[in-house]
Structures are given as structure tokens and as C-alpha cells.
Write a protein that holds these residues in place. Structure first.
Motif, PDB file in Angstrom:
ATOM      1  N   GLN A  38       0.797  -1.115   0.091  1.00  0.00           N
ATOM      2  CA  GLN A  38       0.054  -0.066  -0.093  1.00  0.00           C
ATOM      3  C   GLN A  38       0.987   1.349  -0.094  1.00  0.00           C
ATOM      4  O   GLN A  38       0.561   2.184  -0.741  1.00  0.00           O
ATOM      5  CB  GLN A  38      -0.847  -0.001   1.233  1.00  0.00           C
ATOM      6  CG  GLN A  38      -2.114  -0.956   1.113  1.00  0.00           C
ATOM      7  CD  GLN A  38      -2.922  -0.886   2.350  1.00  0.00           C
ATOM      8  OE1 GLN A  38      -2.399  -0.676   3.414  1.00  0.00           O
ATOM      9  NE2 GLN A  38      -4.120  -1.454   2.113  1.00  0.00           N
ATOM     10  N   HIS A  56      -4.339 -13.032   6.420  1.00  0.00           N
ATOM     11  CA  HIS A  56      -4.127 -11.875   7.562  1.00  0.00           C
ATOM     12  C   HIS A  56      -5.166 -11.968   8.665  1.00  0.00           C
ATOM     13  O   HIS A  56      -5.544 -12.116   9.665  1.00  0.00           O
ATOM     14  CB  HIS A  56      -3.552 -10.644   7.269  1.00  0.00           C
ATOM     15  CG  HIS A  56      -3.240  -9.757   8.332  1.00  0.00           C
ATOM     16  ND1 HIS A  56      -2.056  -9.757   9.123  1.00  0.00           N
ATOM     17  CD2 HIS A  56      -3.923  -8.866   8.840  1.00  0.00           C
ATOM     18  CE1 HIS A  56      -2.167  -8.899  10.008  1.00  0.00           C
ATOM     19  NE2 HIS A  56      -3.320  -8.175   9.789  1.00  0.00           N
ATOM     20  N   LYS A 368      -9.954   3.202   6.642  1.00  0.00           N
ATOM     21  CA  LYS A 368      -8.889   2.683   7.502  1.00  0.00           C
ATOM     22  C   LYS A 368      -9.124   2.892   9.127  1.00  0.00           C
ATOM     23  O   LYS A 368      -8.412   2.354   9.872  1.00  0.00           O
ATOM     24  CB  LYS A 368      -7.537   3.013   7.112  1.00  0.00           C
ATOM     25  CG  LYS A 368      -6.927   1.883   6.483  1.00  0.00           C
ATOM     26  CD  LYS A 368      -5.419   2.007   6.228  1.00  0.00           C
ATOM     27  CE  LYS A 368      -4.594   0.691   5.699  1.00  0.00           C
ATOM     28  NZ  LYS A 368      -3.333   1.055   5.747  1.00  0.00           N
ATOM     29  N   PHE A 374     -10.034  -2.067  15.518  1.00  0.00           N
ATOM     30  CA  PHE A 374      -9.717  -3.241  15.866  1.00  0.00           C
ATOM     31  C   PHE A 374      -8.364  -3.708  15.985  1.00  0.00           C
ATOM     32  O   PHE A 374      -8.294  -4.689  16.719  1.00  0.00           O
ATOM     33  CB  PHE A 374     -10.709  -4.251  14.986  1.00  0.00           C
ATOM     34  CG  PHE A 374     -10.487  -4.359  13.613  1.00  0.00           C
ATOM     35  CD1 PHE A 374      -9.240  -5.076  12.997  1.00  0.00           C
ATOM     36  CD2 PHE A 374     -11.499  -4.085  12.635  1.00  0.00           C
ATOM     37  CE1 PHE A 374      -8.989  -5.192  11.835  1.00  0.00           C
ATOM     38  CE2 PHE A 374     -11.210  -4.275  11.260  1.00  0.00           C
ATOM     39  CZ  PHE A 374      -9.951  -4.836  10.663  1.00  0.00           C
ATOM     40  N   HIS A 375      -7.523  -3.057  15.251  1.00  0.00           N
ATOM     41  CA  HIS A 375      -6.156  -3.271  15.569  1.00  0.00           C
ATOM     42  C   HIS A 375      -5.790  -2.705  16.982  1.00  0.00           C
ATOM     43  O   HIS A 375      -4.975  -3.350  17.735  1.00  0.00           O
ATOM     44  CB  HIS A 375      -5.106  -2.740  14.701  1.00  0.00           C
ATOM     45  CG  HIS A 375      -4.926  -3.588  13.501  1.00  0.00           C
ATOM     46  ND1 HIS A 375      -5.849  -3.401  12.507  1.00  0.00           N
ATOM     47  CD2 HIS A 375      -4.104  -4.459  12.896  1.00  0.00           C
ATOM     48  CE1 HIS A 375      -5.622  -4.342  11.365  1.00  0.00           C
ATOM     49  NE2 HIS A 375      -4.448  -4.970  11.813  1.00  0.00           N
ATOM     50  N   ARG A 434     -10.510   1.416   3.323  1.00  0.00           N
ATOM     51  CA  ARG A 434      -9.941   0.374   3.731  1.00  0.00           C
ATOM     52  C   ARG A 434      -9.807  -0.921   2.598  1.00  0.00           C
ATOM     53  O   ARG A 434     -10.770  -0.738   1.725  1.00  0.00           O
ATOM     54  CB  ARG A 434     -10.587  -0.461   4.999  1.00  0.00           C
ATOM     55  CG  ARG A 434     -11.690  -1.063   4.895  1.00  0.00           C
ATOM     56  CD  ARG A 434     -12.255  -1.479   6.202  1.00  0.00           C
ATOM     57  NE  ARG A 434     -11.691  -2.968   6.520  1.00  0.00           N
ATOM     58  CZ  ARG A 434     -12.571  -3.822   7.393  1.00  0.00           C
ATOM     59  NH1 ARG A 434     -13.959  -3.173   7.783  1.00  0.00           N
ATOM     60  NH2 ARG A 434     -12.122  -4.786   7.761  1.00  0.00           N
ATOM     61  N   ARG A 435      -9.287  -1.777   2.654  1.00  0.00           N
ATOM     62  CA  ARG A 435      -9.032  -2.944   1.920  1.00  0.00           C
ATOM     63  C   ARG A 435      -8.828  -2.454   0.137  1.00  0.00           C
ATOM     64  O   ARG A 435      -9.382  -2.998  -0.546  1.00  0.00           O
ATOM     65  CB  ARG A 435     -10.375  -3.691   1.648  1.00  0.00           C
ATOM     66  CG  ARG A 435     -10.750  -4.628   3.095  1.00  0.00           C
ATOM     67  CD  ARG A 435     -12.024  -5.342   3.232  1.00  0.00           C
ATOM     68  NE  ARG A 435     -12.236  -6.069   4.359  1.00  0.00           N
ATOM     69  CZ  ARG A 435     -13.340  -6.509   4.770  1.00  0.00           C
ATOM     70  NH1 ARG A 435     -14.380  -6.071   4.362  1.00  0.00           N
ATOM     71  NH2 ARG A 435     -13.439  -7.243   5.727  1.00  0.00           N
TER      72      ARG A 435
HETATM   73  C1  HEM Z   1       2.393  -5.790  12.965  1.00  0.00           C
HETATM   74  C2  HEM Z   1       1.287  -5.938  13.156  1.00  0.00           C
HETATM   75  C3  HEM Z   1       0.060  -5.765  12.120  1.00  0.00           C
HETATM   76  C4  HEM Z   1       0.157  -5.277  11.210  1.00  0.00           C
HETATM   77  C5  HEM Z   1       1.332  -4.749  10.208  1.00  0.00           C
HETATM   78  C6  HEM Z   1      -1.270  -5.409  10.471  1.00  0.00           C
HETATM   79  C7  HEM Z   1      -1.357  -4.830   9.059  1.00  0.00           C
HETATM   80  C8  HEM Z   1      -2.739  -4.972   8.462  1.00  0.00           C
HETATM   81  C9  HEM Z   1      -3.153  -4.194   7.221  1.00  0.00           C
HETATM   82  C10 HEM Z   1      -2.250  -3.627   6.398  1.00  0.00           C
HETATM   83  C11 HEM Z   1      -4.538  -4.396   7.025  1.00  0.00           C
HETATM   84  C12 HEM Z   1      -5.312  -4.071   5.939  1.00  0.00           C
HETATM   85  C13 HEM Z   1      -5.970  -2.900   6.147  1.00  0.00           C
HETATM   86  C14 HEM Z   1      -6.874  -2.278   5.025  1.00  0.00           C
HETATM   87  O1  HEM Z   1      -6.179  -1.486   4.174  1.00  0.00           O
HETATM   88  O2  HEM Z   1      -7.940  -2.529   4.682  1.00  0.00           O
HETATM   89  C15 HEM Z   1      -4.713  -5.446   8.254  1.00  0.00           C
HETATM   90  C16 HEM Z   1      -6.003  -6.008   8.342  1.00  0.00           C
HETATM   91  C17 HEM Z   1      -6.612  -6.581   9.221  1.00  0.00           C
HETATM   92  N1  HEM Z   1      -5.937  -6.996  10.447  1.00  0.00           N
HETATM   93 FE1  HEM Z   1      -3.709  -6.684  10.746  1.00  0.00          FE
HETATM   94  N2  HEM Z   1      -2.107  -5.894  11.256  1.00  0.00           N
HETATM   95  C18 HEM Z   1      -1.234  -6.335  12.440  1.00  0.00           C
HETATM   96  C19 HEM Z   1      -1.729  -7.047  13.543  1.00  0.00           C
HETATM   97  C20 HEM Z   1      -2.716  -7.432  13.400  1.00  0.00           C
HETATM   98  C21 HEM Z   1      -3.486  -8.120  14.683  1.00  0.00           C
HETATM   99  C22 HEM Z   1      -2.710  -8.643  16.121  1.00  0.00           C
HETATM  100  C23 HEM Z   1      -4.860  -8.423  14.576  1.00  0.00           C
HETATM  101  C24 HEM Z   1      -5.769  -9.162  15.341  1.00  0.00           C
HETATM  102  C25 HEM Z   1      -5.488 -10.220  16.445  1.00  0.00           C
HETATM  103  C26 HEM Z   1      -5.227  -8.159  13.064  1.00  0.00           C
HETATM  104  C27 HEM Z   1      -6.606  -8.415  12.404  1.00  0.00           C
HETATM  105  C28 HEM Z   1      -6.517  -7.759  11.153  1.00  0.00           C
HETATM  106  C29 HEM Z   1      -8.061  -8.022  10.420  1.00  0.00           C
HETATM  107  C30 HEM Z   1      -9.173  -8.960  11.316  1.00  0.00           C
HETATM  108  C31 HEM Z   1      -7.979  -7.473   9.304  1.00  0.00           C
HETATM  109  C32 HEM Z   1      -9.088  -7.199   8.510  1.00  0.00           C
HETATM  110  C33 HEM Z   1      -8.779  -7.987   7.190  1.00  0.00           C
HETATM  111  C34 HEM Z   1     -10.019  -7.506   6.122  1.00  0.00           C
HETATM  112  O3  HEM Z   1     -10.186  -6.435   5.932  1.00  0.00           O
HETATM  113  O4  HEM Z   1     -10.631  -8.456   5.730  1.00  0.00           O
HETATM  114  N3  HEM Z   1      -3.980  -7.466  12.607  1.00  0.00           N
HETATM  115  N4  HEM Z   1      -3.840  -5.501   9.155  1.00  0.00           N
END
Ligand code: HEM
Ligand SMILES: [Cu+2]
Length: 489
Positions: A38, A56, A368, A374-375, A434-435
Motif C-alpha cells: 500500500q 491475515h 482505515k 480493531f487493531h 480500507r481493503r
Molecule cells: C504487526 C502487526 C500488524 C500489521 C502490520 C497489520 C496490518 C494490517 C493491514 C495493512 C491490514 C489491511 C488494512 C486495509 O487496508 O484494510 C490489516 C487488516 C486486518 N488485520 Fe492486521 N496487522 C497487524 C496485526 C493484527 C492483529 C494483532 C490482528 C488481530 C488479532 C489483526 C487483524 C486484522 C484483521 C481482522 C484485518 C481485516 C482484514 C480484512 O479487512 O478482511 N492484525 N492488518
């Protein structure tokens, strides 16, 4: 016999935590890969981006549930007898499910997101073939079955021990004026999770089966709006229950460290009863943009979303402050993580409450801002509780001893996770959707800031994980629960 069950239960928890921590690190790496793309630093194909996003999301929510269930299982065994075979069954079915999901995503290019929103899987089945979509859907179904087996088993045990699920939720104290304190906090919280999450999983399973039928026979179709209700009821409840399982660690660990019991008084019991009900009602805050949903449902979604987060959060945060206040609590890895995680949880709920407001939602929901929310509560709430519990578990049952490295890792984790979540919230503020695999040049600096924070978060998670694994010796060998903690001198 009893000693053997106890030692097997400990082994099961140790294995679940090992898997949880390793998967967390891997999924975090996938998170950084998304941000690199991104932020225009390293380009991957949009196709691969959505595969990574799917793994993820699925992996993180699934692993938070596994870690949470380990916490719940471990502390429940202090109060009631639990058969380790049930936990191993859940673990085994989870692993099969995970392998199927992985194959679906990386071999068959399934990339519809963890929410598998009908009829997306059918649409992608037409492009990439139905094998991938079916593997993914059946994989999640098997995972769900594992959890249902575990929850039903615990429900049966509660009914045996306490008389009914109403009693293990403290109804005797709320409605029948029974004096004193209700069942242990761990039992109250687990009852809530059993009820809410079983409903959620059954809703999700229905949506999964709808998609599966539609893929196998495209002539049989379903109402997409109904499927969306079922899917988001599942997604909301399942994700929420991860914290309701993990928070048991806050109750147990803070009360052990302060030498004060965490009493389930009337306010505590009422709060958990409210959450049981409200958690089931408020998923419509995910449908605020769907004009076809009746307005009264959306208003319920808004009002009860405000009402839902608050009771349990207030009794937990207030309870934690009170139990620690003027106590001889010793601040080590576990107690500090629990304390900080509570604030992560509270902080993460604030942007959610803002987003659950209908007028705000129309502007913010697909930005976002939502991952920012939720993060915060998952990364600094649930996952911090899991890391804290891993240390506590290892210290009590294994050989881990705290050192200066751990303190540094905790500080790094919270500092940079705040930065990461902040970069998401900021991106929401400047209207980054987002996404989206591709970001406009004016958005990429927030992604790049996220990359830097993400790398430090991963470094901290690797330290937690390796220290945990190194400390895992003799687990389950000691017949008696070893109490290594003595109240501070
Ligand atoms: C180093 C740590 C993390 C990074 C760099 C990271 C990064 C990301 C990014 C870039 C997205 C996509 C955002 C978008 O453009 O919509 C995302 C989505 C998501 N992340 Fe993380 N994340 C991290 C940790 C976590 C943790 C600890 C959880 C939960 C326990 C988590 C759960 C999710 C979920 C549920 C999504 C949604 C996916 C979707 O939209 O279908 N993430 N994360
Ligand atoms: Cu929700």
C-alpha cells in the motif's frame, strides 16, 4: 487419573500457546507485507495482496480465538474438572481447518476476505474454480465445529457443577436475592462466551453452508441480505468473544498478584448478563450503510453498541484499578501486560463507539478508521493479554524467568503498536479507504509509518515467542500446580 488429566490439560494449553505465538508472528509479517504494498515500497500483484489480506484476517481472528480459548481452559480447570481430550479435539479440528484455509488461499488463490460474504465465494469459484472456495468454506466450518464441541462440553460441565447456565451467570444473586458473591469471574465470563459464541458460530455456519450449496448447485440461491446478517452476526460475535475469553486472564492474574480475590459482585454479574444479551443484538452496526435494512434494526445497532461495550469494560477497568489500588502487587511481565492490555481494550473501543454512530458511520465505515479501531483493541487488548498469559503460564508451569529484555520488549510492543494503530486511524481521518491494494501517493506516508511501527512490533513479538518456547520445559510433569508467585515482600 486426576493428576494425569491435569498434566494433559497443561500440555494442551502449552501447545495451543506455542501455535498461537508462532502464527501471530507470521500473520504480523503478512500485515507488514500489505503495508509495504500500500505504501508503494515493495509491489506485489493485487491478486496476491488480497490473498495476503484474507490469510491475515482469518489467521488473526482465528488465532486470537485459540489463544483466548487456552486462557479460558487453563483457568477453568482451577474450578472444575475438564477432560483434556475435548481441548485436544478442538485443537486438532482447528489445525485441519487451518491447513484447508492455507491451501485454499495459497494454492487455489482464494482471496475473498475472512468475511466470505455471500455471493463472493460463488463468484470467485467461477473464476478460480470451486476447489479453493470449497476448501476455505469447509475449513472454516470444521474450525467452527471444534469450538462448538468445546463450548457444549463446558456448558454440560457448568450445568453439572452449578445447576444451570443461568446459575453460572449469577441469576440467583441478581434475581433471587441470594447473598454473597456469585460464581468465580472465570466461570461467569465463560458462560457468556459459551452462549454468545455458540449462537454466532451457528449463524456463521449457516452462511457458510449457503455459500457451499450455491457453489455446488448455482440454481439454488439465497437472499444475500440475510446472508450478510448471518455473516456479520458471526464475525462480530466471534471477534468480540476473543476478548471475553482473554479477559479471564486479567481477573485471575491481577487477583493472584494482589492476593485479593476478584469478587463477582452484583454489578459485575449484571454487566456480564447485559453483555451476553447485547453482544447478540448489535451486529447491525456492520450494516449501517445497507439502506435495505429496516431502520429500527439500525437504531438498535447504534444504541446497544453504546450500551454493550460499557458495562463489562467499566466493571473490568474499575475492578482492576480497585484491586491494584494500595495493594502489594508486584509489577512483573504478566501483571503489567494485563494492566496495559485493559487500557488497550478501552482505547480500542472508543473509535468503535464513534463508528457505531449512524451519521459518522456513513463517512468513516469503509475507511482505515475501522482497522484502526480493531487493531487497537485486538493488538493491544486481546493479543497483549495472550502474550501476558504466555509469560504467566510459563512462569507458573515452565521455567521462564523475567529479564531486562522482556521489559524492553513490552515497552517496544505497546509503543509501536500505538504507532501502528495510530497510522491506521490517521489514514481513516484523511479518508483512505480500507481493503484497497493500491493507494494514492498522498496516502502512502501513513502506510510507510505503519511499516516502521510494524517491524518493531514484530521484533517484540519474536522476543515474546522465543522466550516462551525456550522456557517451556517440564510442562505437565509437576503433578501439583506450582505457585511460584509469592506476594511482594
Ligand atoms: C504487526 C502487526 C500488524 C500489521 C502490520 C497489520 C496490518 C494490517 C493491514 C495493512 C491490514 C489491511 C488494512 C486495509 O487496508 O484494510 C490489516 C487488516 C486486518 N488485520 Fe492486521 N496487522 C497487524 C496485526 C493484527 C492483529 C494483532 C490482528 C488481530 C488479532 C489483526 C487483524 C486484522 C484483521 C481482522 C484485518 C481485516 C482484514 C480484512 O479487512 O478482511 N492484525 N492488518
Ligand atoms: Cu461489531
Amino acid at each position: 487419573m486426576e493428576a494425569k488429566a491435569r498434566s494433559l490439560n497443561k500440555k494442551a494449553v502449552a501447545i495451543a500457546l506455542t501455535i498461537t505465538s508462532i502464527v501471530l508472528v507470521l500473520m504480523m509479517i503478512f500485515g507488514v507485507i500489505m503495508l509495504l504494498n500500500q505504501g508503494n515500497v515493495v509491489k506485489i500483484s493485487p491478486q496476491l495482496f488480497y490473498q495476503v489480506m484474507t490469510i491475515h484476517g482469518t489467521g488473526m481472528v482465528g488465532i486470537a480465538a485459540l489463544g483466548g480459548s487456552a486462557i479460558m481452559w487453563y483457568f477453568l480447570t482451577k474450578y472444575i474438572h475438564l477432560n483434556p481430550k475435548i481441548y485436544f479435539t478442538n485443537l486438532f479440528l482447528s489445525l485441519i481447518g487451518v491447513v484447508m484455509v492455507l491451501v485454499a488461499i495459497f494454492v487455489f488463490k482464494f482471496s475473498d476476505g475472512w468475511t466470505f460474504l455471500y455471493p463472493l465465494p460463488s463468484a470467485s469459484a467461477k473464476i478460480y474454480g470451486s476447489t479453493g472456495a470449497l476448501l476455505f468454506l469447509f475449513g472454516l466450518l470444521i474450525l467452527g465445529v471444534g469450538y462448538l464441541i468445546m463450548y457444549f462440553y463446558i456448558a454440560v460441565r457448568f450445568v453439572k457443577e452449578y445447576g444451570s447456565l443461568g446459575k453460572s451467570l449469577g441469576w440467583d444473586y441478581i434475581f433471587r436475592g441470594k447473598k454473597g458473591y456469585g460464581p468465580p469471574a472465570a466461570v461467569v465470563a465463560s458462560t457468556m462466551v459459551i452462549i454468545a459464541n455458540s449462537v454466532g458460530i451457528i449463524a456463521g455456519a449457516t452462511a457458510l453452508v449457503e455459500s457451499i450449496i450455491n457453489i455446488l448447485n448455482p440454481h439454488i440461491t439465497f437472499d444475500p441480505m440475510l446472508a450478510k446478517h448471518l455473516t456479520y452476526a458471526f464475525g462480530h460475535i466471534f471477534a468480540n468473544c476473543t476478548i471475553y475469553m482473554a479477559v479471564i486472564a486479567v481477573y485471575e492474574i491481577l487477583s493472584e498478584y494482589t492476593g485479593r480475590p476478584w469478587k463477582s459482585n452484583k454489578a459485575f454479574l449484571i454487566a456480564w448478563n447485559c453483555s451476553t444479551l447485547f453482544t447478540l443484538m448489535i451486529y447491525t452496526h456492520h450494516l449501517l450503510m445497507d439502506f435495505a435494512v429496516p431502520q429500527w434494526m439500525l437504531i438498535i445497532g447504534q444504541i446497544f453498541s453504546y450500551a454493550n461495550g460499557l458495562p463489562v469494560m467499566v466493571v473490568t477497568a474499575y475492578g482492576a484499578l480497585m484491586i491494584v489500588f494500595r495493594s502489594a502487587v508486584k509489577w512483573d511481565f504478566a501483571s503489567s501486560m494485563m494492566f496495559l492490555a485493559m487500557f488497550g481494550w478501552v482505547a480500542g473501543a472508543v473509535p468503535a463507539i464513534i463508528d457505531a454512530t449512524i451519521v459518522v458511520n456513513h463517512v468513516m465505515h469503509n475507511t482505515k478508521w475501522v482497522p484502526g479501531h480493531f487493531h487497537t483493541y485486538m493488538g493491544m487488548g486481546v493479543v497483549a493479554m495472550i502474550f501476558g498469559f504466555m509469560y504467566y503460564f510459563n512462569k507458573s508451569e515452565g521455567t521462564q524467568k523475567q529479564n531486562g529484555f522482556d521489559k524492553l520488549a513490552i515497552a517496544t510492543y505497546f509503543l509501536f503498536f500505538t504507532g501502528l494503530a495510530g497510522s491506521f486511524l490517521y489514514a481513516g481521518k484523511i479518508s483512505v479507504p480500507r481493503r484497497w491494494a493500491e493507494h494514492l501517493p498522498e496516502w502512502t506516508s501513513s502506510d510507510q509509518a505503519g511499516v516502521i511501527c510494524g517491524i518493531f512490533v514484530i521484533a517484540a513479538a519474536i522476543i515474546f515467542t522465543t522466550r516462551y518456547i525456550i522456557g517451556l520445559r517440564n510442562i505437565g510433569r509437576q503433578p501439583q500446580q506450582k505457585k511460584s508467585y509469592k506476594t511482594a515482600s
